[in-house]
Design an enzyme around this catalytic site. Structure first.
Site, PDB file in Angstrom:
ATOM      1  N   HIS A  65       0.853  -1.204   0.000  1.00 17.23           N
ATOM      2  CA  HIS A  65       0.000   0.000   0.000  1.00 17.23           C
ATOM      3  C   HIS A  65       0.884   1.248   0.000  1.00 17.23           C
ATOM      4  O   HIS A  65       1.226   1.786   1.052  1.00 17.23           O
ATOM      5  CB  HIS A  65      -0.925  -0.022   1.228  1.00 17.23           C
ATOM      6  CG  HIS A  65      -1.982   1.041   1.210  1.00 17.23           C
ATOM      7  ND1 HIS A  65      -3.291   0.799   1.539  1.00 17.23           N
ATOM      8  CD2 HIS A  65      -1.934   2.359   0.912  1.00 17.23           C
ATOM      9  CE1 HIS A  65      -3.997   1.918   1.447  1.00 17.23           C
ATOM     10  NE2 HIS A  65      -3.179   2.884   1.072  1.00 17.23           N
ATOM     11  N   HIS A  78       1.184   4.925  -2.205  1.00 15.46           N
ATOM     12  CA  HIS A  78       0.752   5.841  -3.264  1.00 15.46           C
ATOM     13  C   HIS A  78       1.977   6.543  -3.836  1.00 15.46           C
ATOM     14  O   HIS A  78       2.763   7.121  -3.076  1.00 15.46           O
ATOM     15  CB  HIS A  78      -0.199   6.897  -2.695  1.00 15.46           C
ATOM     16  CG  HIS A  78      -1.463   6.331  -2.119  1.00 15.46           C
ATOM     17  ND1 HIS A  78      -2.613   6.193  -2.847  1.00 15.46           N
ATOM     18  CD2 HIS A  78      -1.736   5.847  -0.874  1.00 15.46           C
ATOM     19  CE1 HIS A  78      -3.561   5.665  -2.078  1.00 15.46           C
ATOM     20  NE2 HIS A  78      -3.047   5.439  -0.873  1.00 15.46           N
ATOM     21  N   ASN A  84       2.402   9.355  -5.433  1.00 18.56           N
ATOM     22  CA  ASN A  84       2.573  10.790  -5.162  1.00 18.56           C
ATOM     23  C   ASN A  84       2.680  11.136  -3.671  1.00 18.56           C
ATOM     24  O   ASN A  84       3.029  12.249  -3.325  1.00 18.56           O
ATOM     25  CB  ASN A  84       1.452  11.595  -5.827  1.00 18.56           C
ATOM     26  CG  ASN A  84       1.668  11.681  -7.325  1.00 18.56           C
ATOM     27  OD1 ASN A  84       2.616  12.312  -7.786  1.00 18.56           O
ATOM     28  ND2 ASN A  84       0.831  11.005  -8.091  1.00 18.56           N
ATOM     29  N   HIS A 130       1.827  16.729  -7.046  1.00 17.74           N
ATOM     30  CA  HIS A 130       1.339  16.840  -8.427  1.00 17.74           C
ATOM     31  C   HIS A 130       2.064  17.953  -9.183  1.00 17.74           C
ATOM     32  O   HIS A 130       2.357  17.828 -10.367  1.00 17.74           O
ATOM     33  CB  HIS A 130      -0.176  17.082  -8.446  1.00 17.74           C
ATOM     34  CG  HIS A 130      -0.958  15.851  -8.087  1.00 17.74           C
ATOM     35  ND1 HIS A 130      -2.329  15.795  -8.122  1.00 17.74           N
ATOM     36  CD2 HIS A 130      -0.553  14.623  -7.685  1.00 17.74           C
ATOM     37  CE1 HIS A 130      -2.729  14.579  -7.752  1.00 17.74           C
ATOM     38  NE2 HIS A 130      -1.662  13.866  -7.478  1.00 17.74           N
ATOM     39  N   HIS A 155      -9.881   1.266  -0.211  1.00 13.30           N
ATOM     40  CA  HIS A 155      -9.695   2.039   1.023  1.00 13.30           C
ATOM     41  C   HIS A 155     -11.040   2.006   1.753  1.00 13.30           C
ATOM     42  O   HIS A 155     -12.052   2.445   1.193  1.00 13.30           O
ATOM     43  CB  HIS A 155      -9.355   3.491   0.716  1.00 13.30           C
ATOM     44  CG  HIS A 155      -7.919   3.727   0.385  1.00 13.30           C
ATOM     45  ND1 HIS A 155      -7.342   3.275  -0.762  1.00 13.30           N
ATOM     46  CD2 HIS A 155      -6.936   4.376   1.086  1.00 13.30           C
ATOM     47  CE1 HIS A 155      -6.062   3.645  -0.769  1.00 13.30           C
ATOM     48  NE2 HIS A 155      -5.792   4.303   0.340  1.00 13.30           N
ATOM     49  N   GLU A 199     -11.940   4.523   6.614  1.00 13.27           N
ATOM     50  CA  GLU A 199     -10.980   5.542   7.075  1.00 13.27           C
ATOM     51  C   GLU A 199     -11.691   6.555   7.962  1.00 13.27           C
ATOM     52  O   GLU A 199     -11.062   7.261   8.740  1.00 13.27           O
ATOM     53  CB  GLU A 199     -10.357   6.276   5.892  1.00 13.27           C
ATOM     54  CG  GLU A 199      -9.312   5.465   5.157  1.00 13.27           C
ATOM     55  CD  GLU A 199      -8.664   6.270   4.043  1.00 13.27           C
ATOM     56  OE1 GLU A 199      -7.601   6.833   4.282  1.00 13.27           O
ATOM     57  OE2 GLU A 199      -9.250   6.336   2.949  1.00 13.27           O
ATOM     58  N   ASP A 242       1.749   3.584   3.160  1.00 14.84           N
ATOM     59  CA  ASP A 242       0.727   4.489   2.622  1.00 14.84           C
ATOM     60  C   ASP A 242       1.389   5.633   1.835  1.00 14.84           C
ATOM     61  O   ASP A 242       1.382   5.616   0.614  1.00 14.84           O
ATOM     62  CB  ASP A 242      -0.170   5.042   3.745  1.00 14.84           C
ATOM     63  CG  ASP A 242      -1.523   5.511   3.232  1.00 14.84           C
ATOM     64  OD1 ASP A 242      -1.813   5.286   2.052  1.00 14.84           O
ATOM     65  OD2 ASP A 242      -2.291   6.090   4.018  1.00 14.84           O
ATOM     66  N   ASP A 243       1.941   6.608   2.571  1.00  9.30           N
ATOM     67  CA  ASP A 243       2.573   7.769   1.927  1.00  9.30           C
ATOM     68  C   ASP A 243       3.877   8.059   2.665  1.00  9.30           C
ATOM     69  O   ASP A 243       3.919   8.930   3.536  1.00  9.30           O
ATOM     70  CB  ASP A 243       1.639   8.984   2.028  1.00  9.30           C
ATOM     71  CG  ASP A 243       0.315   8.746   1.329  1.00  9.30           C
ATOM     72  OD1 ASP A 243       0.317   8.525   0.108  1.00  9.30           O
ATOM     73  OD2 ASP A 243      -0.727   8.758   2.021  1.00  9.30           O
TER      74      ASP A 243
HETATM   75 ZN   LIG Z   1      -3.841   4.889   1.020  1.00  7.46          ZN
END
Ligand SMILES: [Zn+2]
Length: 342
Positions: A19, A21, A23, A65, A194, A197, A277-278
Protein backbone atom coordinates in the site's frame (compact mmCIF):
# COMPACT_ATOMS: atom_id res chain seq x y z
CA UNK A 1 16.88 -8.47 21.33
CA UNK A 2 18.23 -4.99 22.11
CA UNK A 3 16.99 -1.95 20.21
CA UNK A 4 19.99 -1.86 17.86
CA UNK A 5 19.48 -5.50 16.88
CA UNK A 6 15.75 -4.88 16.47
CA UNK A 7 16.45 -1.98 14.13
CA UNK A 8 19.01 -4.02 12.19
CA UNK A 9 16.49 -6.83 11.87
CA UNK A 10 13.72 -4.53 10.60
CA UNK A 11 16.07 -3.05 8.00
CA UNK A 12 17.55 -6.35 6.83
CA UNK A 13 14.29 -8.32 6.72
CA UNK A 14 13.08 -8.73 3.12
CA UNK A 15 9.85 -6.74 3.13
CA UNK A 16 6.68 -6.59 1.08
CA UNK A 17 4.99 -3.23 0.46
CA UNK A 18 1.38 -3.47 -0.70
CA UNK A 19 0.00 0.00 0.00
CA UNK A 20 2.13 2.87 -1.33
CA UNK A 21 0.75 5.84 -3.26
CA UNK A 22 3.28 7.12 -5.79
CA UNK A 23 2.57 10.79 -5.16
CA UNK A 24 2.63 10.41 -1.37
CA UNK A 25 5.87 8.45 -1.41
CA UNK A 26 8.17 11.22 -2.64
CA UNK A 27 10.89 11.80 -0.05
CA UNK A 28 12.36 15.28 0.45
CA UNK A 29 15.36 14.04 -1.54
CA UNK A 30 13.14 13.09 -4.49
CA UNK A 31 11.26 16.41 -4.33
CA UNK A 32 14.58 18.23 -4.54
CA UNK A 33 15.66 16.06 -7.50
CA UNK A 34 12.41 17.13 -9.17
CA UNK A 35 13.30 20.78 -8.57
CA UNK A 36 10.68 21.45 -5.91
CA UNK A 37 10.92 24.75 -3.99
CA UNK A 38 12.30 24.37 -0.47
CA UNK A 39 9.12 25.74 1.17
CA UNK A 40 7.05 23.17 -0.73
CA UNK A 41 9.42 20.41 0.40
CA UNK A 42 8.85 21.44 4.02
CA UNK A 43 5.12 21.85 3.54
CA UNK A 44 4.73 18.41 1.91
CA UNK A 45 5.63 16.49 5.02
CA UNK A 46 3.23 16.32 7.92
CA UNK A 47 5.13 13.83 10.03
CA UNK A 48 3.90 15.31 13.24
CA UNK A 49 1.10 14.26 15.50
CA UNK A 50 0.29 17.97 15.88
CA UNK A 51 -1.09 17.88 12.36
CA UNK A 52 -3.74 15.27 12.98
CA UNK A 53 -6.03 15.83 10.08
CA UNK A 54 -6.97 13.68 7.11
CA UNK A 55 -8.06 16.72 5.07
CA UNK A 56 -4.65 18.39 5.43
CA UNK A 57 -2.97 15.22 4.26
CA UNK A 58 -4.93 15.21 1.00
CA UNK A 59 -3.85 18.82 0.35
CA UNK A 60 -0.21 17.65 0.40
CA UNK A 61 -0.78 15.75 -2.84
CA UNK A 62 -1.12 19.10 -4.66
CA UNK A 63 2.58 19.68 -4.00
CA UNK A 64 3.50 16.25 -5.36
CA UNK A 65 1.34 16.84 -8.43
CA UNK A 66 3.09 20.15 -9.06
CA UNK A 67 6.44 18.35 -8.85
CA UNK A 68 5.37 15.61 -11.27
CA UNK A 69 3.75 17.83 -13.91
CA UNK A 70 5.32 16.26 -17.01
CA UNK A 71 6.09 12.72 -18.26
CA UNK A 72 9.80 12.99 -17.50
CA UNK A 73 9.16 14.11 -13.89
CA UNK A 74 6.66 11.25 -13.40
CA UNK A 75 9.26 8.83 -14.77
CA UNK A 76 12.02 10.17 -12.48
CA UNK A 77 9.70 10.16 -9.45
CA UNK A 78 8.67 6.53 -10.09
CA UNK A 79 12.25 5.34 -10.53
CA UNK A 80 13.42 7.09 -7.37
CA UNK A 81 10.54 5.86 -5.22
CA UNK A 82 11.28 2.28 -6.31
CA UNK A 83 14.98 2.81 -5.66
CA UNK A 84 14.31 4.05 -2.11
CA UNK A 85 12.13 1.05 -1.28
CA UNK A 86 14.77 -1.24 -2.74
CA UNK A 87 17.47 0.36 -0.56
CA UNK A 88 15.61 -0.71 2.57
CA UNK A 89 15.25 -4.31 1.38
CA UNK A 90 11.72 -4.21 0.08
CA UNK A 91 11.74 -7.15 -2.35
CA UNK A 92 8.21 -6.71 -3.68
CA UNK A 93 6.38 -3.43 -4.17
CA UNK A 94 2.88 -2.62 -5.31
CA UNK A 95 2.80 1.06 -6.21
CA UNK A 96 -0.55 2.72 -6.74
CA UNK A 97 -1.62 5.90 -8.46
CA UNK A 98 -4.67 7.52 -10.06
CA UNK A 99 -4.46 8.34 -13.78
CA UNK A 100 -4.21 12.11 -14.15
CA UNK A 101 -3.63 14.69 -16.83
CA UNK A 102 -1.79 17.98 -16.85
CA UNK A 103 -1.19 20.53 -19.59
CA UNK A 104 0.98 18.62 -22.06
CA UNK A 105 0.42 15.22 -20.39
CA UNK A 106 -2.61 13.02 -21.03
CA UNK A 107 -3.80 10.44 -18.48
CA UNK A 108 -2.51 7.75 -20.80
CA UNK A 109 0.94 9.37 -21.02
CA UNK A 110 0.95 9.66 -17.22
CA UNK A 111 0.32 5.93 -16.77
CA UNK A 112 2.82 5.10 -19.53
CA UNK A 113 5.47 7.18 -17.71
CA UNK A 114 4.88 5.30 -14.45
CA UNK A 115 5.06 1.95 -16.30
CA UNK A 116 8.29 3.05 -18.00
CA UNK A 117 9.76 3.93 -14.58
CA UNK A 118 8.82 0.46 -13.32
CA UNK A 119 10.19 -1.31 -16.41
CA UNK A 120 13.51 0.50 -16.20
CA UNK A 121 14.14 -0.43 -12.57
CA UNK A 122 12.48 -3.79 -12.20
CA UNK A 123 15.79 -5.68 -12.02
CA UNK A 124 16.24 -4.48 -8.46
CA UNK A 125 12.99 -5.87 -7.17
CA UNK A 126 9.55 -7.03 -8.27
CA UNK A 127 7.24 -4.05 -8.83
CA UNK A 128 3.55 -4.09 -9.77
CA UNK A 129 1.14 -1.26 -10.43
CA UNK A 130 -2.31 -0.73 -8.99
CA UNK A 131 -4.34 1.98 -10.70
CA UNK A 132 -6.81 3.86 -8.55
CA UNK A 133 -10.18 5.42 -9.01
CA UNK A 134 -10.60 8.58 -6.94
CA UNK A 135 -13.92 8.79 -5.10
CA UNK A 136 -13.82 12.58 -5.36
CA UNK A 137 -14.07 12.36 -9.16
CA UNK A 138 -17.38 12.32 -11.03
CA UNK A 139 -18.78 8.97 -12.08
CA UNK A 140 -18.13 9.91 -15.70
CA UNK A 141 -14.46 10.61 -14.97
CA UNK A 142 -14.11 7.35 -13.05
CA UNK A 143 -15.69 5.55 -15.99
CA UNK A 144 -13.15 7.11 -18.37
CA UNK A 145 -10.35 6.14 -16.00
CA UNK A 146 -11.57 2.57 -15.88
CA UNK A 147 -11.55 2.42 -19.69
CA UNK A 148 -7.96 3.63 -19.62
CA UNK A 149 -7.03 1.19 -16.84
CA UNK A 150 -8.42 -1.75 -18.82
CA UNK A 151 -6.59 -0.60 -21.95
CA UNK A 152 -3.30 -0.28 -20.03
CA UNK A 153 -3.90 -3.62 -18.34
CA UNK A 154 -4.11 -5.41 -21.69
CA UNK A 155 -0.96 -3.60 -22.82
CA UNK A 156 1.05 -4.36 -19.64
CA UNK A 157 -0.53 -7.48 -18.10
CA UNK A 158 2.61 -8.35 -16.11
CA UNK A 159 2.76 -4.96 -14.42
CA UNK A 160 -0.79 -3.68 -13.96
CA UNK A 161 -2.35 -6.11 -11.52
CA UNK A 162 -5.00 -4.31 -9.57
CA UNK A 163 -7.48 -1.52 -9.09
CA UNK A 164 -8.01 0.54 -5.96
CA UNK A 165 -10.56 2.99 -4.60
CA UNK A 166 -8.88 5.92 -2.93
CA UNK A 167 -9.34 9.65 -2.35
CA UNK A 168 -10.75 11.70 0.50
CA UNK A 169 -13.36 9.43 2.17
CA UNK A 170 -15.65 12.31 3.05
CA UNK A 171 -16.48 12.56 -0.68
CA UNK A 172 -18.26 10.14 -3.01
CA UNK A 173 -19.43 6.63 -2.28
CA UNK A 174 -18.35 3.08 -3.02
CA UNK A 175 -21.85 2.07 -3.97
CA UNK A 176 -21.99 4.50 -6.89
CA UNK A 177 -18.72 3.15 -8.25
CA UNK A 178 -19.27 -0.51 -7.42
CA UNK A 179 -20.25 -1.44 -10.98
CA UNK A 180 -16.88 -0.19 -12.22
CA UNK A 181 -15.07 -2.47 -9.75
CA UNK A 182 -17.24 -5.37 -10.87
CA UNK A 183 -16.23 -4.65 -14.46
CA UNK A 184 -12.55 -4.48 -13.45
CA UNK A 185 -12.83 -7.75 -11.58
CA UNK A 186 -14.39 -9.44 -14.62
CA UNK A 187 -11.44 -8.21 -16.67
CA UNK A 188 -9.09 -10.05 -14.30
CA UNK A 189 -7.88 -7.20 -12.11
CA UNK A 190 -7.47 -7.76 -8.39
CA UNK A 191 -9.26 -5.27 -6.17
CA UNK A 192 -8.37 -3.32 -3.06
CA UNK A 193 -10.59 -0.72 -1.44
CA UNK A 194 -9.70 2.04 1.02
CA UNK A 195 -12.31 1.24 3.62
CA UNK A 196 -13.40 2.61 6.99
CA UNK A 197 -10.98 5.54 7.08
CA UNK A 198 -13.83 7.48 8.65
CA UNK A 199 -16.85 6.22 10.60
CA UNK A 200 -19.25 4.94 7.98
CA UNK A 201 -20.64 1.52 8.87
CA UNK A 202 -23.09 1.58 5.96
CA UNK A 203 -20.34 1.92 3.37
CA UNK A 204 -18.11 -0.60 5.16
CA UNK A 205 -21.01 -3.06 4.90
CA UNK A 206 -21.27 -2.44 1.14
CA UNK A 207 -17.53 -2.87 0.64
CA UNK A 208 -17.49 -6.15 2.58
CA UNK A 209 -20.45 -7.42 0.54
CA UNK A 210 -18.38 -6.80 -2.62
CA UNK A 211 -15.62 -9.01 -1.13
CA UNK A 212 -12.56 -7.18 -2.46
CA UNK A 213 -9.23 -9.03 -2.46
CA UNK A 214 -7.86 -6.60 0.11
CA UNK A 215 -8.95 -3.72 2.31
CA UNK A 216 -6.96 -0.57 2.99
CA UNK A 217 -6.79 0.75 6.58
CA UNK A 218 -10.12 -0.56 7.97
CA UNK A 219 -9.82 1.82 10.96
CA UNK A 220 -13.46 1.93 11.99
CA UNK A 221 -14.65 -1.64 11.59
CA UNK A 222 -14.20 -3.11 15.05
CA UNK A 223 -16.79 -2.08 17.67
CA UNK A 224 -13.96 -0.97 20.00
CA UNK A 225 -12.99 1.53 17.30
CA UNK A 226 -16.45 2.97 16.59
CA UNK A 227 -17.33 0.25 14.13
CA UNK A 228 -20.22 -2.17 14.38
CA UNK A 229 -20.50 -5.76 15.54
CA UNK A 230 -22.08 -7.00 12.29
CA UNK A 231 -19.31 -5.67 10.04
CA UNK A 232 -16.60 -7.06 12.30
CA UNK A 233 -18.31 -10.44 12.31
CA UNK A 234 -18.50 -10.31 8.53
CA UNK A 235 -14.79 -9.48 8.21
CA UNK A 236 -13.97 -12.35 10.55
CA UNK A 237 -15.94 -14.67 8.29
CA UNK A 238 -14.42 -13.37 5.06
CA UNK A 239 -10.86 -12.97 6.37
CA UNK A 240 -10.07 -10.32 3.76
CA UNK A 241 -6.41 -9.31 4.20
CA UNK A 242 -6.09 -5.75 5.50
CA UNK A 243 -3.35 -3.31 4.54
CA UNK A 244 -2.34 -1.71 7.82
CA UNK A 245 -0.54 1.65 7.76
CA UNK A 246 0.42 2.52 11.35
CA UNK A 247 2.03 5.97 10.98
CA UNK A 248 -0.55 7.13 8.46
CA UNK A 249 -3.39 6.39 10.89
CA UNK A 250 -1.59 7.96 13.84
CA UNK A 251 -0.58 11.13 12.00
CA UNK A 252 -4.03 11.63 10.51
CA UNK A 253 -5.48 11.37 14.01
CA UNK A 254 -7.28 8.04 13.86
CA UNK A 255 -5.51 6.34 16.76
CA UNK A 256 -2.26 6.05 18.69
CA UNK A 257 0.54 3.59 18.02
CA UNK A 258 -0.14 1.92 21.37
CA UNK A 259 -3.84 1.70 20.77
CA UNK A 260 -4.04 0.88 17.09
CA UNK A 261 -6.99 -1.04 15.65
CA UNK A 262 -4.61 -3.74 14.32
CA UNK A 263 -4.55 -5.06 17.88
CA UNK A 264 -7.99 -6.55 17.12
CA UNK A 265 -6.60 -8.29 14.02
CA UNK A 266 -3.82 -9.75 16.15
CA UNK A 267 -6.27 -10.89 18.86
CA UNK A 268 -8.55 -12.59 16.32
CA UNK A 269 -5.71 -13.86 14.14
CA UNK A 270 -6.95 -12.04 11.03
CA UNK A 271 -4.67 -11.49 8.04
CA UNK A 272 -2.89 -8.13 7.68
CA UNK A 273 0.24 -6.59 6.21
CA UNK A 274 2.30 -3.59 7.31
CA UNK A 275 2.66 -0.72 4.84
CA UNK A 276 3.67 2.93 4.54
CA UNK A 277 0.73 4.49 2.62
CA UNK A 278 2.57 7.77 1.93
CA UNK A 279 6.15 7.45 3.13
CA UNK A 280 7.04 10.95 1.90
CA UNK A 281 4.12 12.78 3.48
CA UNK A 282 4.41 10.86 6.77
CA UNK A 283 8.23 10.86 6.73
CA UNK A 284 8.45 7.14 7.31
CA UNK A 285 9.82 3.98 5.70
CA UNK A 286 8.70 0.37 5.75
CA UNK A 287 11.65 -0.36 8.04
CA UNK A 288 10.32 2.24 10.48
CA UNK A 289 6.81 0.78 10.33
CA UNK A 290 8.25 -2.62 11.26
CA UNK A 291 10.21 -1.01 14.11
CA UNK A 292 6.98 0.57 15.39
CA UNK A 293 5.27 -2.82 15.20
CA UNK A 294 8.03 -4.28 17.39
CA UNK A 295 7.95 -1.39 19.81
CA UNK A 296 4.25 -0.65 20.14
CA UNK A 297 2.60 -3.95 19.21
CA UNK A 298 5.23 -6.12 20.90
CA UNK A 299 5.65 -8.28 17.82
CA UNK A 300 8.71 -10.54 17.76
CA UNK A 301 11.14 -11.05 14.88
CA UNK A 302 9.45 -14.37 14.08
CA UNK A 303 6.04 -12.68 13.97
CA UNK A 304 7.34 -9.91 11.69
CA UNK A 305 8.97 -12.46 9.40
CA UNK A 306 5.59 -14.21 9.26
CA UNK A 307 3.89 -10.90 8.37
CA UNK A 308 6.26 -10.57 5.38
CA UNK A 309 5.53 -14.16 4.40
CA UNK A 310 1.76 -13.67 4.66
CA UNK A 311 1.94 -10.41 2.71
CA UNK A 312 3.38 -12.36 -0.23
CA UNK A 313 0.21 -14.43 -0.19
CA UNK A 314 -1.95 -11.26 -0.02
CA UNK A 315 -0.09 -9.70 -2.95
CA UNK A 316 -1.38 -9.49 -6.50
CA UNK A 317 1.64 -11.37 -7.85
CA UNK A 318 1.04 -14.64 -9.73
CA UNK A 319 1.66 -17.99 -8.05
CA UNK A 320 5.07 -18.48 -9.62
CA UNK A 321 6.18 -15.06 -8.43
CA UNK A 322 4.80 -15.76 -4.96
CA UNK A 323 6.79 -19.01 -4.74
CA UNK A 324 9.95 -17.18 -5.79
CA UNK A 325 9.44 -14.48 -3.14
CA UNK A 326 8.64 -17.03 -0.44
CA UNK A 327 11.81 -18.97 -1.15
CA UNK A 328 13.79 -15.73 -0.93
CA UNK A 329 12.32 -15.07 2.50
CA UNK A 330 13.00 -18.62 3.70
CA UNK A 331 16.61 -18.45 2.46
CA UNK A 332 17.08 -15.16 4.27
CA UNK A 333 15.79 -16.63 7.53
CA UNK A 334 18.12 -19.63 7.25
CA UNK A 335 21.07 -17.29 6.79
CA UNK A 336 20.03 -14.99 9.64
CA UNK A 337 18.97 -17.34 12.41
CA UNK A 338 20.70 -15.16 15.02
CA UNK A 339 17.78 -12.71 14.72
CA UNK A 340 15.38 -15.43 15.78
CA UNK A 341 17.02 -16.64 18.97
CA UNK A 342 16.09 -14.88 22.19
ZN1 LIG B 1 -3.84 4.89 1.02
Amino acid sequence: MDVVSENNFCFALPKIELHAHLNGSLSDKILRILGCREEDVQDYQCASVDQRNLDDTFKKFGIAHKATYCPEAVYIATKNVIEEFSQENVIYLELRTTPRYEVGMSSETYVESVVRGIQDTKNHMMVKLILSLNRQHSIEKCQNHLDLILKMRSKYPDIIQGIDLSGNPIHGSFNELKYLFEKARKAGLSTTIHCGEIENSEEIKEVLAFKPDRLGHACYIHPNYNGCEKNWYQLKELKIPTEICLSSNVITGTCDYENHHVQEWIKDDLPFSLNTDDKGVFKTSLTQEFQYAMKFLNLSSSELWRISMNAIEHSFANSEEKSFLKSKLVDWKNKNLHFFTK
